[in-house]
Design a protein around this motif. Structure first.
Motif, mmCIF file in Angstrom:
data_model
loop_
_atom_site.group_PDB
_atom_site.id
_atom_site.type_symbol
_atom_site.label_atom_id
_atom_site.label_comp_id
_atom_site.label_asym_id
_atom_site.label_seq_id
_atom_site.Cartn_x
_atom_site.Cartn_y
_atom_site.Cartn_z
ATOM 1 N N PRO A 194 0.878 -1.273 -0.003
ATOM 2 C CA PRO A 194 0.084 0.014 -0.196
ATOM 3 C C PRO A 194 0.984 1.346 0.025
ATOM 4 O O PRO A 194 0.528 2.362 -0.518
ATOM 5 C CB PRO A 194 -0.781 -0.222 1.427
ATOM 6 N N LEU A 195 1.941 1.212 0.509
ATOM 7 C CA LEU A 195 2.907 2.412 0.572
ATOM 8 C C LEU A 195 3.425 2.780 -0.521
ATOM 9 O O LEU A 195 3.912 4.039 -0.916
ATOM 10 C CB LEU A 195 4.072 2.172 1.690
ATOM 11 N N ASP A 196 3.376 1.901 -1.449
ATOM 12 C CA ASP A 196 4.003 2.241 -2.878
ATOM 13 C C ASP A 196 2.855 2.853 -3.818
ATOM 14 O O ASP A 196 3.117 3.348 -4.936
ATOM 15 C CB ASP A 196 4.314 0.953 -3.623
ATOM 16 N N ARG A 197 1.657 2.644 -3.406
ATOM 17 C CA ARG A 197 0.562 3.210 -4.243
ATOM 18 C C ARG A 197 0.310 4.972 -4.047
ATOM 19 O O ARG A 197 0.649 5.297 -2.922
ATOM 20 C CB ARG A 197 -0.712 2.445 -3.803
ATOM 21 N N PRO A 198 0.081 5.447 -4.839
ATOM 22 C CA PRO A 198 -0.142 7.017 -4.701
ATOM 23 C C PRO A 198 -1.346 7.180 -3.835
ATOM 24 O O PRO A 198 -2.344 6.185 -4.069
ATOM 25 C CB PRO A 198 0.054 7.408 -6.198
ATOM 26 N N SER A 199 -1.596 8.338 -3.303
ATOM 27 C CA SER A 199 -2.735 8.653 -2.964
ATOM 28 C C SER A 199 -3.865 9.082 -4.016
ATOM 29 O O SER A 199 -3.074 9.336 -5.083
ATOM 30 C CB SER A 199 -2.558 9.944 -1.915
ATOM 31 N N ILE A 200 -5.112 9.249 -3.654
ATOM 32 C CA ILE A 200 -6.107 9.628 -4.728
ATOM 33 C C ILE A 200 -5.740 10.958 -5.242
ATOM 34 O O ILE A 200 -5.988 11.205 -6.519
ATOM 35 C CB ILE A 200 -7.490 9.318 -4.050
ATOM 36 N N SER A 201 -5.166 11.770 -4.273
ATOM 37 C CA SER A 201 -5.068 13.234 -4.916
ATOM 38 C C SER A 201 -3.773 13.262 -5.735
ATOM 39 O O SER A 201 -3.956 14.029 -6.617
ATOM 40 C CB SER A 201 -4.670 14.180 -3.625
ATOM 41 N N LYS A 202 -2.779 12.219 -5.436
ATOM 42 C CA LYS A 202 -1.549 12.345 -6.134
ATOM 43 C C LYS A 202 -2.181 11.741 -7.474
ATOM 44 O O LYS A 202 -1.683 12.222 -8.701
ATOM 45 C CB LYS A 202 -0.679 11.595 -5.637
ATOM 46 N N ILE A 203 -2.841 10.711 -7.681
ATOM 47 C CA ILE A 203 -3.495 10.229 -8.601
ATOM 48 C C ILE A 203 -4.218 11.213 -9.682
ATOM 49 O O ILE A 203 -3.748 11.091 -10.916
ATOM 50 C CB ILE A 203 -4.573 9.083 -8.459
ATOM 51 N N ILE A 204 -4.767 12.115 -9.161
ATOM 52 C CA ILE A 204 -5.412 13.126 -10.037
ATOM 53 C C ILE A 204 -4.307 13.946 -10.662
ATOM 54 O O ILE A 204 -4.414 14.344 -11.916
ATOM 55 C CB ILE A 204 -6.308 13.989 -9.246
ATOM 56 N N ASP A 205 -3.111 14.479 -9.698
ATOM 57 C CA ASP A 205 -2.116 15.133 -10.151
ATOM 58 C C ASP A 205 -1.640 14.326 -11.408
ATOM 59 O O ASP A 205 -1.199 15.059 -12.361
ATOM 60 C CB ASP A 205 -1.248 15.388 -9.201
ATOM 61 N N MET A 206 -1.518 13.164 -11.159
ATOM 62 C CA MET A 206 -0.613 12.350 -12.089
ATOM 63 C C MET A 206 -1.447 12.338 -13.521
ATOM 64 O O MET A 206 -0.853 12.487 -14.790
ATOM 65 C CB MET A 206 -0.279 11.091 -11.846
ATOM 66 N N LEU A 207 -2.819 12.172 -13.353
ATOM 67 C CA LEU A 207 -3.418 12.125 -14.698
ATOM 68 C C LEU A 207 -3.502 13.256 -15.100
ATOM 69 O O LEU A 207 -3.825 13.440 -16.632
ATOM 70 C CB LEU A 207 -5.021 11.556 -14.249
ATOM 71 N N GLU A 208 -3.537 14.530 -14.518
ATOM 72 C CA GLU A 208 -4.060 15.972 -15.150
ATOM 73 C C GLU A 208 -2.528 16.393 -15.496
ATOM 74 O O GLU A 208 -2.455 17.393 -16.537
ATOM 75 C CB GLU A 208 -4.799 16.605 -14.143
ATOM 76 N N GLY A 209 -1.238 16.027 -15.177
ATOM 77 C CA GLY A 209 -0.223 16.536 -15.261
ATOM 78 C C GLY A 209 0.479 15.801 -16.477
ATOM 79 O O GLY A 209 -0.139 15.045 -17.393
ATOM 80 N N PRO A 210 1.735 16.336 -16.859
ATOM 81 C CA PRO A 210 2.240 15.908 -18.136
ATOM 82 C C PRO A 210 2.602 14.289 -18.095
ATOM 83 O O PRO A 210 3.220 13.722 -16.904
ATOM 84 C CB PRO A 210 3.575 16.756 -18.294
ATOM 85 N N LEU A 211 2.751 13.417 -19.144
ATOM 86 C CA LEU A 211 3.189 12.014 -18.897
ATOM 87 C C LEU A 211 4.517 11.999 -18.508
ATOM 88 O O LEU A 211 4.643 11.046 -17.651
ATOM 89 C CB LEU A 211 2.868 11.609 -20.346
ATOM 90 N N GLU A 212 5.437 12.918 -18.821
ATOM 91 C CA GLU A 212 6.749 12.791 -18.447
ATOM 92 C C GLU A 212 6.822 12.652 -16.783
ATOM 93 O O GLU A 212 7.975 12.308 -16.333
ATOM 94 C CB GLU A 212 7.627 13.940 -18.853
ATOM 95 N N SER A 213 6.027 13.393 -16.267
ATOM 96 C CA SER A 213 6.117 13.478 -14.691
ATOM 97 C C SER A 213 5.858 12.129 -14.060
ATOM 98 O O SER A 213 6.075 11.924 -12.814
ATOM 99 C CB SER A 213 5.404 14.781 -14.022
#
Ligand SMILES: *[C@@H]1O[C@H](CO)[C@@H](O)[C@H](O)[C@H]1NC(C)=O
Ligand SMILES: *[C@@H]1O[C@H](CO)[C@@H](O)[C@H](O)[C@H]1NC(C)=O
Ligand SMILES: *[C@@H]1O[C@H](CO)[C@@H](O)[C@H](O)[C@H]1NC(C)=O
Ligand SMILES: *[C@@H]1O[C@H](CO)[C@@H](O)[C@H](O)[C@H]1NC(C)=O
Ligand SMILES: *[C@@H]1O[C@H](CO)[C@@H](O)[C@H](O)[C@H]1NC(C)=O
Ligand SMILES: *[C@@H]1O[C@H](CO)[C@@H](O)[C@H](O)[C@H]1NC(C)=O
Ligand SMILES: *[C@@H]1O[C@H](CO)[C@@H](O)[C@H](O)[C@H]1NC(C)=O
Ligand SMILES: *[C@@H]1O[C@H](CO)[C@@H](O)[C@H](O)[C@H]1NC(C)=O
Ligand SMILES: *[C@@H]1O[C@H](CO)[C@@H](O)[C@H](O)[C@H]1NC(C)=O
Length: 886
Positions: free
Chosen positions: A826-845
């Motif tokens: 579970p510690l390796d999984r991102p938080s759901i907020s982080k997930i939103i950031d990732m989805l909305e941010g650039p692929l490279e990040s």
């Protein structure tokens, strides 16, 4: 010569005058009217004249063959003899007559270049004076065996551009031609292996074997060709044997063309080949970092490295060098230093002699992105390198020490030599170092007690004697290994027992879960358990009253019956009840879930009413009202025009499947679900864990906005509580996080929803449900595995939806994010907020996710088939699949 033909009989029987006349006649015949050649030479030239056309003009008119154009004679031991025939570019047709080697015995030069001569070559065997044999640009059809035997004076042999030859092999008999200086067999249909005879050909300065069908390795004797200036081997299927050590010693090389072969390994250091003008290495399988010396070669004019597997910094050649470098794996697409980690890993690969195995994916500047065998954490730090059983050669690089976050390093089962570098002991995070089954030598350095070192099966490795504390001796796998000791055996057994223990643990928990047929404990149940059954209804009434401040309308059963037109339009049915379409008095469409009469549904009911009535978010389904009358209970939801995501699954029978939705829609759905979950996870005072995220529970409105539904399994926890304890199981196989089953994975938390979310998104992308109900047999390949496989091969993993160029990033982001979500820890999984950031941010990040080692209830169950998970699934699965039309 002519005297030789005087018959002794004639001499004895003739008178003086007659003898004189005879001699005169013979002399005339010999010298003037016929020619001076021995008759076998003459005979061959006559045959030749007959065989070729057009015949050179004076060959028909001139009787003295030594006067023939293109023929040069010389004084022989007796009389004249043919020394040279030069018929270059005479447009000759025909076949060379056989017997040449028995006739033109003193031939030094034969030049038939650029004609149309065909048929088999005559034998040249034994022509020990032959210096130049030029047969290029013809249409010869075959080469008889042994026809170049004994050509001890041969200096030049040109047989290039004879493309009509039936395939033949490199003539090993040329080994007798130790004076050979030029050998040009370009485009002559050579096939097979090169014989190991080049030590006899050390005078060669020009060797051209290009455009043939040569295979196999360059023989070791190639290393004796130290006078080579031009080496052309392009367009074959040649390989280097193990090392290419000999090229750097060919210091006279001016032209080196190796393009279009199967050459592997790093480009050698050619810094001593200072005369090199042209270097063609393109279209091979060269790996590794281009030696810096290459850019400093003073006379270099052209260099082509296209289409190899070259890595590291792109070399910066001088402006006046014509360089082409396309189609490689350089870290940047311009010269410049690579990322430090890339540099380190390439040093590691260097020590393994840059195997193709690594070069195929170890390209570019981000090791966390598609590099095989490497696992990174979410911060992009390398945690694990697993090269078990990869048949590596070479040594263990000390540069490993620069991978400071490394936790696990597996190098077992290869052919590594030399010692274990001392520098590895500085890796403070290192938990496991496995170098078993290699050919290491030297002594094992002292590792921290936290590092488990497996050195089994390295016959030359020594444990620096009494330091069992510092470094556990090698483990027990090899009974024959003299170094295997009891101490390590102990350690490894402990380790193994631990692993086995957790498996047993999982099974036990399973057993408990499965055989404990009691309802899971829910929020309501905890309260209820304190009360007597009889009091339940009363309690529920109290509870409902306490919620009366909420905007929930309570309906009577009669009203429910009316709004559903006596339950006439069924939307769906699930384990907990039936869902009907209905319309309120004002005409608003609603969905009514009539809960089945069973004791369990009381808790279900309260949980759901309690939770949903407190939430208000565009991505969470709204509860409009409820009905509670003794045993009649119903929930009234907003109506969803597009039912649930489940309806859009890839089921064959579903006409309306996901393939009909746009990627942008699916992307928006993914973000919407994440937003809904974020809302739940981020509550002000309490946080809500849904614990049953699956397609059935994601409803879609008319704009395909996702709405999370069914909070029957949800769990409320205090804001400061990061992990909740649950008794019994929750969720649905295929979506359920491993920690919900087994404590060995950590506690149940928001990350458990993240896991289910990941599975759900993977399903949207990959187009296959990862768990199918009612399907007797489970497919052996777990579906995230092949998604990951696709990804490793550089494909965007999707099954039925075509992806437009501009959608690529979107799909990649969804894929990478979901793979992060399903990490077993579970510690390796991102938080759901982080997930939103990732989805909305650039692929490279988005860092490249490690391959999720899947915890799979299905796998476990199929192994222990007496445990029936199906039953549990039946009872615990709730059911907004009810909201489906069917
Ligand atoms: C000429 O070639 C034939 C066939 O290769 C061979 O048998 C013969 O010995 C050769 N003649 C001489 C003089 O070497
Ligand atoms: C001779 O062979 C070389 C190598 O295949 C080729 O490039 C060249 O065009 C050929 N020459 C002719 C005249 O066919
Ligand atoms: C090379 O040899 C292989 C097998 O020996 C054959 O299949 C192939 O056609 C050959 N290629 C050429 C260009 O001759
Ligand atoms: C270049 O030549 C020098 C002198 O012979 C030798 O010492 C060195 O090892 C050579 N370098 C390479 C890369 O072969
Ligand atoms: C390392 O890789 C090997 C071969 O792919 C695999 O069998 C093994 O399970 C892996 N080990 C770990 C710890 O992932
Ligand atoms: C190691 O060397 C052997 C023998 O040369 C070769 O077959 C093998 O492919 C090499 N391993 C790797 C990973 O390149
Ligand atoms: C680690 O990296 C530094 C800087 O990049 C380098 O100087 C050092 O030699 C490396 N260490 C090893 C053991 O390669
Ligand atoms: C292992 O390496 C040694 C030394 O480099 C080599 O001779 C041997 O062929 C290799 N064995 C394999 C199986 O690659
Ligand atoms: C292991 O290495 C030794 C030298 O260190 C060598 O003699 C031996 O052939 C190697 N064994 C294998 C299997 O490569």
């Amino acid at each position: 010569m002519c005297q030789a033909r005087l018959k002794p009989k004639a001499l004895t029987s003739s008178s003086g005058l007659a003898t004189f006349l005879l001699i005169l006649m013979l002399w005339w015949r010999c010298v003037v009217s016929d020619n001076e050649l021995a008759d076998y030479e003459a005979a061959y030239l006559k045959k030749l004249r007959k065989a070729i056309s057009p015949v050179p003009s004076n060959w028909l008119t001139t009787t003295n063959m030594c006067d023939w154009s293109h023929v040069i004679c010389t004084d022989g031991v007796v009389g004249r003899t043919v020394e040279s025939i030069n018929l270059m570019s005479q447009s000759l047709n025909g076949e060379l007559p056989p017997g040449l080697n028995n006739s033109l015995r003193n031939l030094k030069t034969l030049d038939l270049t650029n004609n149309f001569l065909t048929g088999p070559l005559p034998s040249f065997a034994g022509l020990s004076n032959l210096q130049e044999l030029k047969l290029g640009f013809n249409k010869f059809t075959s080469v008889p065996d042994g026809c170049f035997q004994g050509l001890t004076s041969l200096q030049q042999f040109h047989f290039h551009n004879n493309t009509n030859l039936s395939p033949w092999t490199f003539p090993a008999t040329l080994s007798a031609s130790s004076k050979l200086n030029i050998l040009d067999l370009d485009s002559s249909n050579l096939m097979g292996f090169l014989p190991d005879i080049f030590d006899s050909l050390s005078d060669l300065e020009i060797l051209d074997l290009s455009s043939n069908n040569l295979t196999g390795i360059l023989p070791n004797s190639f290393s004796k060709l130290l006078n080579l200036k031009w080496l052309y081997l392009s367009s074959n299927q040649l390989r280097f044997s193990g090392k290419i050590g000999f090229l750097p010693s060919m210091i006279h090389l001016e032209y080196l063309w190796l393009q279009g072969n199967s050459f592997q390994g790093p480009i050698p250091d050619l810094s001593n080949c200072t005369k090199l003008k042209e270097l063609y290495l393109d279209n091979n399988q060269f790996t590794g970092v281009v030696p810096h010396a290459l850019v400093n070669l003073p006379l270099l004019e052209e260099v082509s490295l296209d289409k190899n597997w070259l890595q590291g910094p792109m070399p910066a050649f001088n402006k006046n060098v014509k360089a082409s470098l396309e189609g490689n794996g350089f870290c940047l697409n311009h010269p410049g230093p690579c990322d430090n980690t890339v540099t380190t890993l390439l040093q590691v690969a260097d020590a393994f002699r840059y195997p193709l195995l690594l070069a195929r994916t170890w390209r570019g500047n981000n090791p966390c992105k598609s590099w095989s065998f490497i696992t990174c954490d979410i911060q992009g730090k390398i945690r694990t390198l697993n090269l078990t059983n990869r048949n590596l050669n070479g040594t263990i690089s000390p540069a490993f020490a620069n991978l400071t976050d490394l936790r696990e390093l597996y190098l077992g089962g290869s052919n590594l030599t030399d010692s274990i570098p001392e520098s590895l002991t500085t890796l403070s995070q290192l938990k496991i170092l496995d170098v078993s089954n290699n050919n290491l030598s030297g002594s094992v350095p002292r590792f921290s007690p936290n590092t488990i070192v497996n050195t089994a099966n390295n016959s030359f490795l020594l444990w620096s004697s009494p330091s069992p504390k510092a470094s556990p001796p090698p483990p027990s796998t090899n009974k024959a290994s003299p170094t295997a000791s009891n101490t390590t055996r102990h350690l490894w057994i402990k380790l193994g027992a631990g692993a086995a223990g957790s498996v047993v643990g999982i099974i036990v928990i399973f057993g408990v879960i499965v055989f404990n047929n009691k309802r899971r404990f829910s929020l309501a149940q905890k309260i209820i358990s304190r009360r007597k059954r009889k009091q339940v209804d009363h309690y529920v009434e109290d509870l409902i009253k306490s919620y009366s401040s909420l905007s929930l309308k309570r309906y009577t059963y009669k009203e429910v019956k009316k709004m559903t037109k006596s339950f006439s339009e069924k939307l769906g049915e699930g384990g907990y009840g039936i869902v009907y379409k209905a319309s309120l008095a004002d005409g608003q469409l609603v969905a009514v879930k009539i809960l089945k009469e069973s004791k369990g549904t009381v808790e279900e009911f309260i949980d759901e009413v309690f939770i949903i009535s407190r939430t208000s978010h565009v991505n969470i389904v709204s509860l409009l009202g409820f009905c509670y009358e003794k045993n009649k209970r119903a929930l009234i939801y907003e109506f969803m025009h597009n039912d649930s995501l489940h309806k859009f699954s890839y089921r064959k029978e579903s006409a309306n499947n996901l393939c009909n939705l746009e990627w942008s829609t699916l992307y928006q759905i993914s973000i919407g679900i994440a937003r809904g979950l974020e809302y739940l996870h981020r509550g002000c005072n309490t946080r809500i864990l849904h614990l049953d995220i699956k397609p059935q529970n994601i409803l879609l409105d008319e704009y395909f906005r996702p709405k999370i539904a069914d909070f029957g399994l949800a769990k409320i926890c205090k804001k400061d509580q990061s992990i909740v304890s649950i008794l019994g199981t929750r969720g649905t196989p295929g979506y359920i996080a491993p920690e919900v089953f087994s404590r060995t994975y950590g506690g149940v938390s928001q990350k458990s929803d993240v896991y289910s979310y990941g599975m759900l998104i993977l399903e949207i992308i990959g187009g296959r449900e990862n768990y199918r109900e009612n399907e007797g047999s489970h497919t052996s390949e777990i579906f995230p595995d092949w998604i990951y496989k696709d990804l490793e091969q550089g494909n965007v993993p999707t099954r039925c939806l075509p992806i437009r160029e501009e959608e690529n990033d979107m799909v990649m982001k969804m894929t990478l994010v979901s793979l992060w979500c399903i990490q077993p820890n579970p510690l390796d999984r991102p938080s759901i907020s982080k997930i939103i950031d990732m989805l909305e941010g650039p692929l490279e990040s988005i860092p490249y996710p490690p391959k999720p080692v899947l915890f799979s209830p299905e796998r476990l169950i199929s192994q222990y088939s007496d445990i029936s998970y199906g039953m549990e699934h039946e009872t615990s699965s709730t059911t907004v699949e009810d909201l489906e039309k069917g």
